[in-house]
Design a protein around this motif. Structure first.
Motif, PDB file in Angstrom:
ATOM      1  N   LEU A   5       0.821  -1.206   0.000  1.00  0.00           N
ATOM      2  CA  LEU A   5       0.000   0.000   0.000  1.00  0.00           C
ATOM      3  C   LEU A   5       0.858   1.260   0.000  1.00  0.00           C
ATOM      4  CD1 LEU A   5      -2.825  -0.976   2.524  1.00  0.00           C
ATOM      5  CD2 LEU A   5      -2.970  -0.830   0.031  1.00  0.00           C
ATOM      6  N   LEU A   6       1.968   1.220   0.718  1.00  0.00           N
ATOM      7  CA  LEU A   6       2.864   2.371   0.755  1.00  0.00           C
ATOM      8  C   LEU A   6       3.451   2.661  -0.623  1.00  0.00           C
ATOM      9  CD1 LEU A   6       4.251   4.499   2.510  1.00  0.00           C
ATOM     10  CD2 LEU A   6       6.093   2.844   2.913  1.00  0.00           C
ATOM     11  N   VAL A   7       3.845   1.594  -1.333  1.00  0.00           N
ATOM     12  CA  VAL A   7       4.396   1.770  -2.683  1.00  0.00           C
ATOM     13  C   VAL A   7       3.335   2.327  -3.623  1.00  0.00           C
ATOM     14  CG1 VAL A   7       5.330   0.561  -4.688  1.00  0.00           C
ATOM     15  CG2 VAL A   7       6.142  -0.003  -2.388  1.00  0.00           C
ATOM     16  N   LEU A  43       0.909   6.537  -6.958  1.00  0.00           N
ATOM     17  CA  LEU A  43      -0.321   7.195  -7.401  1.00  0.00           C
ATOM     18  C   LEU A  43      -0.570   8.517  -6.694  1.00  0.00           C
ATOM     19  CD1 LEU A  43      -2.684   4.084  -7.591  1.00  0.00           C
ATOM     20  CD2 LEU A  43      -1.322   5.118  -9.416  1.00  0.00           C
ATOM     21  N   GLY A  44      -0.098   8.645  -5.464  1.00  0.00           N
ATOM     22  CA  GLY A  44      -0.385   9.861  -4.713  1.00  0.00           C
ATOM     23  C   GLY A  44       0.700  10.900  -4.760  1.00  0.00           C
ATOM     24  N   VAL A  45       1.925  10.493  -5.109  1.00  0.00           N
ATOM     25  CA  VAL A  45       3.043  11.447  -5.116  1.00  0.00           C
ATOM     26  C   VAL A  45       3.670  11.554  -6.501  1.00  0.00           C
ATOM     27  CG1 VAL A  45       5.288  12.004  -4.119  1.00  0.00           C
ATOM     28  CG2 VAL A  45       3.520  10.962  -2.688  1.00  0.00           C
ATOM     29  N   LEU A  46       4.163  10.425  -7.042  1.00  0.00           N
ATOM     30  CA  LEU A  46       4.900  10.478  -8.304  1.00  0.00           C
ATOM     31  C   LEU A  46       4.021  10.901  -9.473  1.00  0.00           C
ATOM     32  CD1 LEU A  46       7.585  10.016  -9.688  1.00  0.00           C
ATOM     33  CD2 LEU A  46       6.954   7.621 -10.024  1.00  0.00           C
ATOM     34  N   LEU A  47       2.839  10.285  -9.602  1.00  0.00           N
ATOM     35  CA  LEU A  47       1.966  10.622 -10.724  1.00  0.00           C
ATOM     36  C   LEU A  47       1.508  12.082 -10.680  1.00  0.00           C
ATOM     37  CD1 LEU A  47       0.515   9.675 -13.258  1.00  0.00           C
ATOM     38  CD2 LEU A  47      -1.380   8.900 -11.827  1.00  0.00           C
ATOM     39  N   PRO A  48       1.017  12.604  -9.535  1.00  0.00           N
ATOM     40  CA  PRO A  48       0.675  14.031  -9.495  1.00  0.00           C
ATOM     41  C   PRO A  48       1.866  14.944  -9.777  1.00  0.00           C
ATOM     42  CG  PRO A  48      -0.316  12.884  -7.646  1.00  0.00           C
ATOM     43  CD  PRO A  48       0.623  11.921  -8.291  1.00  0.00           C
ATOM     44  N   TYR A  49       3.057  14.516  -9.342  1.00  0.00           N
ATOM     45  CA  TYR A  49       4.248  15.330  -9.595  1.00  0.00           C
ATOM     46  C   TYR A  49       4.539  15.418 -11.088  1.00  0.00           C
ATOM     47  CZ  TYR A  49       9.181  16.563  -9.954  1.00  0.00           C
ATOM     48  OH  TYR A  49      10.362  17.144 -10.330  1.00  0.00           O
TER      49      TYR A  49
END
Length: 720
Positions: A228-230, A235-241
């Motif tokens: 879940l952390l990965v 999805l929550g950090v890399l993709l929005p970035y």
């Protein structure tokens, strides 16, 4: 039927998984590299919804890659620095990181394909009772029973003993006998045989296993929180970035591909009465130069640079231009402006780093000049618009504003220009007029001590004879398919022109037929959409049959710009202006390719008449509207053309009267209108008939010839 999900510990499916992932990254990047655009890849995808914009981007970028070149052996001073800047810009545009990523991606894909081909994969075999028993498929039930009894005598657990030499055990022998029994019953027992026929196995439905190409560690009990952390990080950090970075990057640039901040700076510098020197000053405010002059580079060599630029030898600088440079406080902009003036004045800065920077600044300034042009077009004032196009010419040719067009020729210097024009000449001579001077007199003016050598003169004349001078032969207004122009109709300005390089002799007269504009046939959709000329001008008869000629787009040679650190394909801008008010009336239409060859296979001019069209909406009032047509080449000085044109807007009642005078005839059988007529009436249309009194001019009208555009043709006068 049950399913057994297992993990692909033997690597059976893992190559497929990696191949798919690497393909999802590599293939789009490959497309991006093969069809490069100035924006980011996702911006190109979004632009794909705007087909016209995307096509324009690709077309303009492809021009530099496919256009021919002007033949010249001229090498300017610091030619090595110019070439180095060209290579640097190409490396930047090609995006080395993406190329490396694509190469690595294909290597990974190739390795996975290799593993797929060579890795041994176990596959479930189809159950075959005949094969288990070792009996022919043609055997009947009696033969099967006899064969089974013989096998029972051999493999029955009570009679057979394991052979240690063959690594046999009682368990394996029992399993063997069970398999023989199942196969026998599958062929003889009715119920078991039905199971075999329906499910492919005597035991009925069988379970199957699915190998999951994921590491077993991921789904082991207790590792769920890490999974879940990965997923949260992806999805929550890399993709929005990534999306945010792309969005922010795309919003930072205008459609001219300059920074929005730069466009804002240039907008603040804009003035209705801005001069050419003022435009150069405005371009120096571009934020792109901050990336070029990072950190200490903004101050490095600035004093030496200013001393060179502001010296008494820099006579091309006006008093106002000198003041604009001196009053700048920002060191980055001050150095940028000094570099631009050093480039335009071809000043040797006696410093490799400074000379390299001045050649690097010119292509950036040209891109910013496109933004200044867009701002000028928004205001509509004629002087800044023409000034922006002239600044483009100055930057590409490395010639100061207001200087002689002869400086475009190889080896020409201020001393050579003064020898040709005179010491105190008020008006400059363009290349065309220079080439009209007899050769002996030309040679006498420019060859000698302190001027040009014979070889330098030959090189200059060779380049002059290859310049793409587009001479306008005729310009007129028309509405496709109509004899008169009515208010608010879609009118076309048709410009007939041909390339006549300077110094050409025995130039043939223009064929009057080439000056006519023929409307396309009603079923010639490509011509109606402007994708090619009218069908009746592009077909020929071969063995009595009509064959469509192949219509190609012809590119003029790349701009001969030995000081400009980038290849550039010439553009011709045509627009209409209100001469009295000094305002633009119709925005520019840009032409980069032409429909007829410019030179033949021997390299000689063809003098073909080219057709250039720009369409706009006519004024809503009836009357005569006088315009000044400007045709400007963005790459060369002194090649511009200007002429007066008049648009005649007629009363709609007159158009209706003309239509009533025309004979109403049935449509042709092979036309779209004729086919529609046949569908409605059930009968083919009648052949067109003519009255004996019809003259030859009427016949040309029905053939689609628009030669009778005398009501809309405009008398044009060339202005020197």
């Amino acid at each position: 039927m049950s399913s057994d999900y297992t993990y692909d510990e033997q690597g059976q499916f893992f190559p497929f998984f990696i191949l798919t992932l690497s393909g999802l990254v590599t293939l789009p990047l490959t497309y991006n590299l093969l069809r490069p655009s100035k924006g980011e890849f996702w911006e190109s995808i979004i632009s794909a919804f705007n087909r016209r914009a995307l096509t324009k981007i690709y077309r303009l970028q492809d021009l530099e890659n496919t256009a021919p070149r002007i033949k010249s052996n001229f090498k300017p001073q610091h030619a090595d620095l110019v070439e180095a800047q060209k290579r640097k810009r190409l490396r930047k545009e090609r995006r080395i990181k993406r190329i490396i990523t694509v190469i690595l991606g294909y290597l990974v894909m190739a390795w996975m394909i290799y593993l797929i081909l060579v890795t041994a994969r176990t596959t479930a075999k189809v159950y075959d009772p005949y094969d288990v028993l070792g009996i022919s498929r043609s055997a009947d039930e009696k033969a099967i029973s006899r064969h089974y009894k013989r096998l029972s005598l051999i493999y029955h657990p009570d009679k057979i003993r394991p052979d240690p030499a063959k690594n046999e055990t009682m368990e394996s022998l029992n399993e063997r006998f069970v398999e023989l029994t199942k196969a026998y019953k599958a062929l003889t027992d009715e119920e078991i045989r039905n199971n075999y026929l329906q499910y492919g196995h005597p035991d009925g439905k069988q379970s199957f296993s699915i190998g999951i190409a994921l590491p077993k560690l991921i789904v082991m009990e207790g590792n769920g929180k890490y999974v879940l952390l990965v997923y949260g990080a992806l999805l929550g950090v890399l993709l929005p970035y990534i999306v945010g970075k792309w969005w922010y990057g795309s919003q930072r640039y205008t459609k001219e591909r300059v920074l929005v901040a730069s466009a804002g700076n240039i907008f603040r510098e804009y003035k209705d009465d801005i001069t050419d020197g003022g435009i150069v000053n405005a371009l120096s405010s571009g934020e792109e130069f901050k990336d070029m002059l990072k950190g200490a580079q903004a101050e490095a060599g600035l004093a030496k640079l200013e001393k060179k630029v502001l010296s008494e030898n820099s006579s091309f600088l006006s008093t106002k231009d000198r003041e604009n440079l001196k009053k700048l406080d920002n060191s980055t902009r001050r150095k940028t402006l000094a570099l631009l003036w050093a480039y335009l004045g071809r000043i040797d800065l006696d410093d490799t780093s400074l000379n390299s920077e001045k050649y690097e600044a010119a292509p950036i300034a040209l891109a910013l000049d496109e933004a200044f042009t867009a701002i000028s077009l928004a205001f509509g004032n004629l002087r800044p618009i023409l000034g922006s196009f002239q600044t483009s010419q100055n930057l590409i040719q490395a010639v100061p504003p207001g200087s002689s067009p002869l400086l475009q020729l190889p080896n020409f210097t201020d001393a050579v220009v003064k020898s040709v024009e005179g010491e105190n000449a008020k008006n400059h001579i363009n290349v065309q007029n220079f080439m009209k001077i007899p050769d002996a007199e030309r040679r006498k003016l420019v060859v000698g001590a302190g001027l040009l050598s014979e070889k330098q003169y030959t090189d200059a004349i060779s380049v002059a004879q290859q310049l793409p001078v587009l001479e306008v032969s005729k310009a007129f207004f028309k509405v496709m398919g109509e004899k008169v122009i009515t208010p608010s109709s879609l009118v076309q300005l048709v410009v007939k022109a041909r390339f006549v390089p300077p110094g050409c002799t025995n130039v043939p007269a223009v064929d009057e037929l080439d000056l006519e504009d023929i409307d396309p046939d009603e079923d010639d959709l490509d011509a109606l959409m402007g994708r090619k000329p009218a069908k009746n001008r592009t077909t020929k008869l071969v063995d009595g049959k009509k064959v469509e000629n192949k219509v190609e787009t012809i590119q003029p040679p790349l701009a001969h710009a030995p000081y400009f650190a980038r290849d550039h394909s010439p553009r011709w801008h045509i627009f209409l202006a209100d001469g009295k008010q000094g305002k633009m009336a119709v925005p520019p239409f840009t032409f980069t390719t032409f429909d007829k060859p410019i030179i033949d296979e021997a390299g000689k001019p063809t003098f073909n008449v080219q057709t250039l069209k720009m369409q706009f909406q006519a004024p809503p009032q009836v009357g005569d509207f006088n315009f000044v047509m400007h045709m400007v080449c963005d790459s060369y000085m002194g090649l511009d053309a200007k002429m007066d044109v008049t648009l005649h807007i007629e009363d709609p009642a007159k158009a209706a009267a003309l239509e009533e005078e025309d004979d109403i005839s049935e449509p042709d059988e092979d036309s779209i209108a004729g086919q529609m007529h046949a569908l409605k009436t059930g009968q083919p249309p009648k052949k067109k008939t003519r009255k004996a009194s019809d003259d030859s001019s009427d016949e040309s009208d029905t053939d689609g010839d628009a030669g009778d555009t005398s009501d809309t043709n405009t008398e044009t006068e060339d202005e020197d």
